[in-house]
Design a protein around this motif. Structure first.
Motif, PDB file in Angstrom:
ATOM      1  N   PHE A  24       0.866  -1.159   0.059  1.00 43.99           N
ATOM      2  CA  PHE A  24      -0.130   0.032  -0.042  1.00 43.99           C
ATOM      3  C   PHE A  24       0.862   1.220   0.039  1.00 43.99           C
ATOM      4  CE2 PHE A  24       0.792   1.168   4.515  1.00 43.99           C
ATOM      5  CZ  PHE A  24       0.838   0.029   4.954  1.00 43.99           C
ATOM      6  N   THR A  25       2.109   1.142   0.096  1.00 43.41           N
ATOM      7  CA  THR A  25       2.997   2.235  -0.020  1.00 43.41           C
ATOM      8  C   THR A  25       3.628   2.580  -1.382  1.00 43.41           C
ATOM      9  OG1 THR A  25       5.161   1.403   0.722  1.00 43.41           O
ATOM     10  CG2 THR A  25       3.597   2.109   2.305  1.00 43.41           C
ATOM     11  N   HIS A  26       3.276   1.461  -2.280  1.00 37.82           N
ATOM     12  CA  HIS A  26       3.903   1.679  -3.730  1.00 37.82           C
ATOM     13  C   HIS A  26       2.878   2.408  -4.468  1.00 37.82           C
ATOM     14  CE1 HIS A  26       6.030   0.296  -7.319  1.00 37.82           C
ATOM     15  NE2 HIS A  26       6.761  -0.513  -6.684  1.00 37.82           N
ATOM     16  N   PRO A  27       3.442   3.469  -5.355  1.00 29.78           N
ATOM     17  CA  PRO A  27       2.621   4.212  -6.276  1.00 29.78           C
ATOM     18  C   PRO A  27       1.958   3.484  -7.262  1.00 29.78           C
ATOM     19  CG  PRO A  27       4.768   4.947  -5.876  1.00 29.78           C
ATOM     20  CD  PRO A  27       4.928   3.897  -5.332  1.00 29.78           C
ATOM     21  N   VAL A  28       2.365   2.167  -7.671  1.00 29.53           N
ATOM     22  CA  VAL A  28       1.720   1.572  -8.603  1.00 29.53           C
ATOM     23  C   VAL A  28       0.252   0.874  -8.116  1.00 29.53           C
ATOM     24  CG1 VAL A  28       1.931  -0.891  -9.843  1.00 29.53           C
ATOM     25  CG2 VAL A  28       3.715   0.693  -9.701  1.00 29.53           C
ATOM     26  N   TYR A  29       0.184   0.669  -6.841  1.00 26.44           N
ATOM     27  CA  TYR A  29      -1.006  -0.091  -6.302  1.00 26.44           C
ATOM     28  C   TYR A  29      -1.781   1.296  -5.431  1.00 26.44           C
ATOM     29  CZ  TYR A  29       1.830  -4.009  -7.188  1.00 26.44           C
ATOM     30  OH  TYR A  29       2.617  -4.982  -7.831  1.00 26.44           O
ATOM     31  N   ALA A  30      -1.512   2.353  -5.704  1.00 29.25           N
ATOM     32  CA  ALA A  30      -2.259   3.627  -5.001  1.00 29.25           C
ATOM     33  C   ALA A  30      -3.814   3.344  -5.294  1.00 29.25           C
ATOM     34  CB  ALA A  30      -1.589   4.898  -5.226  1.00 29.25           C
ATOM     35  N   ASP A  31      -4.130   3.092  -6.363  1.00 29.71           N
ATOM     36  CA  ASP A  31      -5.659   3.312  -6.805  1.00 29.71           C
ATOM     37  C   ASP A  31      -6.419   2.285  -6.024  1.00 29.71           C
ATOM     38  OD1 ASP A  31      -5.421   5.206  -8.762  1.00 29.71           O
ATOM     39  OD2 ASP A  31      -5.459   3.948 -10.452  1.00 29.71           O
ATOM     40  N   THR A  32      -5.947   1.215  -5.342  1.00 30.20           N
ATOM     41  CA  THR A  32      -6.387   0.372  -4.727  1.00 30.20           C
ATOM     42  C   THR A  32      -7.117   0.765  -3.425  1.00 30.20           C
ATOM     43  OG1 THR A  32      -4.854  -1.389  -5.404  1.00 30.20           O
ATOM     44  CG2 THR A  32      -6.207  -2.033  -3.377  1.00 30.20           C
ATOM     45  N   TYR A  33      -6.706   2.242  -2.826  1.00 29.22           N
ATOM     46  CA  TYR A  33      -7.258   2.888  -1.967  1.00 29.22           C
ATOM     47  C   TYR A  33      -8.830   3.065  -1.901  1.00 29.22           C
ATOM     48  CZ  TYR A  33      -2.911   3.499   0.704  1.00 29.22           C
ATOM     49  OH  TYR A  33      -1.794   3.453   1.185  1.00 29.22           O
ATOM     50  N   ARG A  34      -9.066   3.300  -3.280  1.00 29.19           N
ATOM     51  CA  ARG A  34     -10.461   3.780  -3.998  1.00 29.19           C
ATOM     52  C   ARG A  34     -11.426   2.731  -3.554  1.00 29.19           C
ATOM     53  NH1 ARG A  34      -9.860   8.228  -7.312  1.00 29.19           N
ATOM     54  NH2 ARG A  34      -7.577   8.435  -8.130  1.00 29.19           N
ATOM     55  N   GLU A  35     -10.940   1.395  -3.686  1.00 33.75           N
ATOM     56  CA  GLU A  35     -11.968   0.151  -3.313  1.00 33.75           C
ATOM     57  C   GLU A  35     -11.878  -0.049  -1.909  1.00 33.75           C
ATOM     58  OE1 GLU A  35      -9.511  -2.899  -5.685  1.00 33.75           O
ATOM     59  OE2 GLU A  35      -9.557  -1.332  -7.332  1.00 33.75           O
ATOM     60  N   ARG A  36     -11.158   0.405  -0.984  1.00 37.45           N
ATOM     61  CA  ARG A  36     -11.129  -0.016   0.485  1.00 37.45           C
ATOM     62  C   ARG A  36     -12.149   1.110   1.279  1.00 37.45           C
ATOM     63  NH1 ARG A  36      -6.966  -4.137   0.459  1.00 37.45           N
ATOM     64  NH2 ARG A  36      -7.451  -4.177   2.727  1.00 37.45           N
ATOM     65  N   ASP A  37     -12.559   0.248   2.452  1.00 36.32           N
ATOM     66  CA  ASP A  37     -13.330   0.814   3.384  1.00 36.32           C
ATOM     67  C   ASP A  37     -12.004   1.641   4.207  1.00 36.32           C
ATOM     68  OD1 ASP A  37     -14.236   1.547   5.937  1.00 36.32           O
ATOM     69  OD2 ASP A  37     -15.574  -0.189   5.912  1.00 36.32           O
ATOM     70  N   LEU A  38     -12.002   2.941   4.310  1.00 40.80           N
ATOM     71  CA  LEU A  38     -10.848   3.611   4.429  1.00 40.80           C
ATOM     72  C   LEU A  38     -10.732   3.785   6.186  1.00 40.80           C
ATOM     73  CD1 LEU A  38     -10.453   6.847   2.168  1.00 40.80           C
ATOM     74  CD2 LEU A  38      -9.226   4.806   2.332  1.00 40.80           C
ATOM     75  N   ASP A  39     -12.151   3.836   6.717  1.00 38.15           N
ATOM     76  CA  ASP A  39     -12.263   3.728   8.442  1.00 38.15           C
ATOM     77  C   ASP A  39     -11.562   2.300   8.818  1.00 38.15           C
ATOM     78  OD1 ASP A  39     -13.389   5.988   7.836  1.00 38.15           O
ATOM     79  OD2 ASP A  39     -15.322   5.150   8.723  1.00 38.15           O
ATOM     80  N   ARG A  40     -11.943   1.341   8.008  1.00 33.37           N
ATOM     81  CA  ARG A  40     -11.463   0.115   8.472  1.00 33.37           C
ATOM     82  C   ARG A  40     -10.144  -0.331   8.349  1.00 33.37           C
ATOM     83  NH1 ARG A  40     -14.699  -5.109   6.499  1.00 33.37           N
ATOM     84  NH2 ARG A  40     -12.973  -6.118   7.269  1.00 33.37           N
ATOM     85  N   LEU A  41      -9.546   0.389   7.193  1.00 30.22           N
ATOM     86  CA  LEU A  41      -8.393   0.253   6.810  1.00 30.22           C
ATOM     87  C   LEU A  41      -7.137   0.714   7.675  1.00 30.22           C
ATOM     88  CD1 LEU A  41      -6.346  -0.540   4.461  1.00 30.22           C
ATOM     89  CD2 LEU A  41      -6.540   1.584   3.613  1.00 30.22           C
ATOM     90  N   TYR A  42      -7.774   2.231   8.295  1.00 31.58           N
ATOM     91  CA  TYR A  42      -7.017   2.933   9.252  1.00 31.58           C
ATOM     92  C   TYR A  42      -6.756   1.922  10.613  1.00 31.58           C
ATOM     93  CZ  TYR A  42      -5.448   7.247   7.108  1.00 31.58           C
ATOM     94  OH  TYR A  42      -4.760   8.100   6.176  1.00 31.58           O
ATOM     95  N   ASN A  43      -8.101   1.519  10.909  1.00 29.42           N
ATOM     96  CA  ASN A  43      -7.930   0.690  12.204  1.00 29.42           C
ATOM     97  C   ASN A  43      -7.064  -0.425  12.050  1.00 29.42           C
ATOM     98  OD1 ASN A  43      -9.622   1.571  14.351  1.00 29.42           O
ATOM     99  ND2 ASN A  43     -11.358   1.441  13.170  1.00 29.42           N
ATOM    100  N   THR A  44      -7.257  -1.161  11.112  1.00 32.21           N
ATOM    101  CA  THR A  44      -6.245  -2.372  10.733  1.00 32.21           C
ATOM    102  C   THR A  44      -4.926  -2.037  10.685  1.00 32.21           C
ATOM    103  OG1 THR A  44      -8.091  -3.224   9.569  1.00 32.21           O
ATOM    104  CG2 THR A  44      -5.727  -4.322   9.199  1.00 32.21           C
ATOM    105  N   TYR A  45      -4.496  -0.898  10.074  1.00 35.53           N
ATOM    106  CA  TYR A  45      -3.339  -0.516   9.836  1.00 35.53           C
ATOM    107  C   TYR A  45      -2.317  -0.249  11.441  1.00 35.53           C
ATOM    108  CZ  TYR A  45       0.871   2.213   9.356  1.00 35.53           C
ATOM    109  OH  TYR A  45       2.444   2.634   9.376  1.00 35.53           O
ATOM    110  N   PHE A  46      -3.314   0.537  12.159  1.00 41.10           N
ATOM    111  CA  PHE A  46      -2.729   1.043  13.579  1.00 41.10           C
ATOM    112  C   PHE A  46      -2.788  -0.391  14.479  1.00 41.10           C
ATOM    113  CE2 PHE A  46      -3.039   5.192  11.717  1.00 41.10           C
ATOM    114  CZ  PHE A  46      -1.668   5.593  12.057  1.00 41.10           C
ATOM    115  N   GLU A  47      -3.762  -1.159  14.259  1.00 40.68           N
ATOM    116  CA  GLU A  47      -3.595  -2.649  14.954  1.00 40.68           C
ATOM    117  C   GLU A  47      -2.494  -3.142  15.022  1.00 40.68           C
ATOM    118  OE1 GLU A  47      -7.351  -4.351  14.526  1.00 40.68           O
ATOM    119  OE2 GLU A  47      -8.289  -2.954  15.742  1.00 40.68           O
TER     120      GLU A  47
END
Ligand SMILES: [Zn+2]
Ligand SMILES: [Zn+2]
Length: 265
Positions: free
Chosen positions: A118-141
């Motif tokens: 998820f830090t690679h520019p090639v895959y940055a568009d994937t953020y659009r498909e993700r639930d950002l609320d859950r993503l941030y929680n998962t990342y910080f856990e």
């Protein structure tokens, strides 16, 4: 100034030799640098789609090369660090591997979640498909688990999940508070990483409010440019020092053979 987050061309997405990074540090009057190139993911049994770390066979060469540079260097102190991906489930393997080498410090970072770089520019568009609320929680856990693993001295670019400018809908303060608390409780350092200024988000890592909470929890801090090219050594460091001082910091953490001490900022 001290820059503890330098890469080399070995990781396949950076340019320059250690000598060139050192020359840039001398030019910019940086008194201490630390190389922290990407630990070979192959040693942890993981091969991502894009190669973003050195090969397993290169690790010993990397260590030898930095050690040799250290012996020949003049006024700049050189440390041997490594940046390691935190991959849940590989803790025991990693612990055994880290014991085999005499790194001065180990930076723990998260670049992958479920095989998504998820830090690679090639895959940055994937953020659009993700639930950002859950993503941030998962990342910080994951960040909290990484701290509690006890394997890492410093957490690299701690809120890198914001790199491409995608944010959750909720207020992040509670996540920051818990993150600072876990860092303090586990004695893990946070890194003020200036690379985010050159990313789409345009901000340092961590966010200013998270940094304030880290200071309140007595979390030690290091500085890193995350240079992937020699000219990036020490980027935006004057501004970074100002931010640290305004936050209340008077010291930077330094490491030797994984023992922490402090020098004045
Ligand atoms: Zn990198
Ligand atoms: Zn990184």
């Amino acid at each position: 100034m001290i820059d503890y987050h330098l890469h080399t061309s070995r990781c396949c997405h950076a340019t320059g030799t250690p000598e060139e990074y050192l020359a840039e540090a001398e030019l910019k009057n940086i008194r201490e640098i630390g190389f922290a190139d990407h630990f070979p993911l192959g040693l942890l049994g993981y091969s991502p789609r894009n190669q973003v770390t050195m090969n397993p066979a290169e690790l010993e060469d990397y260590i030898r090369e930095i050690d040799a540079l250290r012996r020949s260097s003049g006024r700049v102190d050189i440390k041997l660090g490594i940046e390691v991906d935190y991959l849940p489930g590989t803790e025991d393997k990693l612990s055994g591997l880290l014991e085999q080498y005499s790194f001065d410090y180990v930076i723990g970072s998260i670049h992958f979640m479920d095989d998504w770089d998820f830090t690679h520019p090639v895959y940055a568009d994937t953020y659009r498909e993700r639930d950002l609320d859950r993503l941030y929680n998962t990342y910080f856990e994951l960040v909290w688990d990484m701290c509690r693993s006890g394997l890492f001295d410093i957490i690299g670019h701690i809120d890198v999940i914001k790199k491409f400018g995608y944010r959750p809908s909720y207020n992040l303060e509670p996540l920051w508070a818990e993150t600072a608390r876990v860092l303090g409780e586990t004695g893990t350092c946070v890194e003020l990483n200036t690379a985010g200024r050159d990313a789409p988000v345009g901000e340092f890592y961590p966010d200013g409010s998270l940094l304030e909470k880290c200071f309140a929890e007595r979390v030690s801090v290091t500085m890193g440019s995350d240079a992937h090219g020699p000219q990036q050594v020490g980027r935006y460091f004057e501004e970074a020092v100002d931010i640290l001082k305004k936050t209340g910091y008077r010291e930077l953490a330094v490491f030797e053979k994984r023992i922490k001490s402090a020098v004045s900022l």
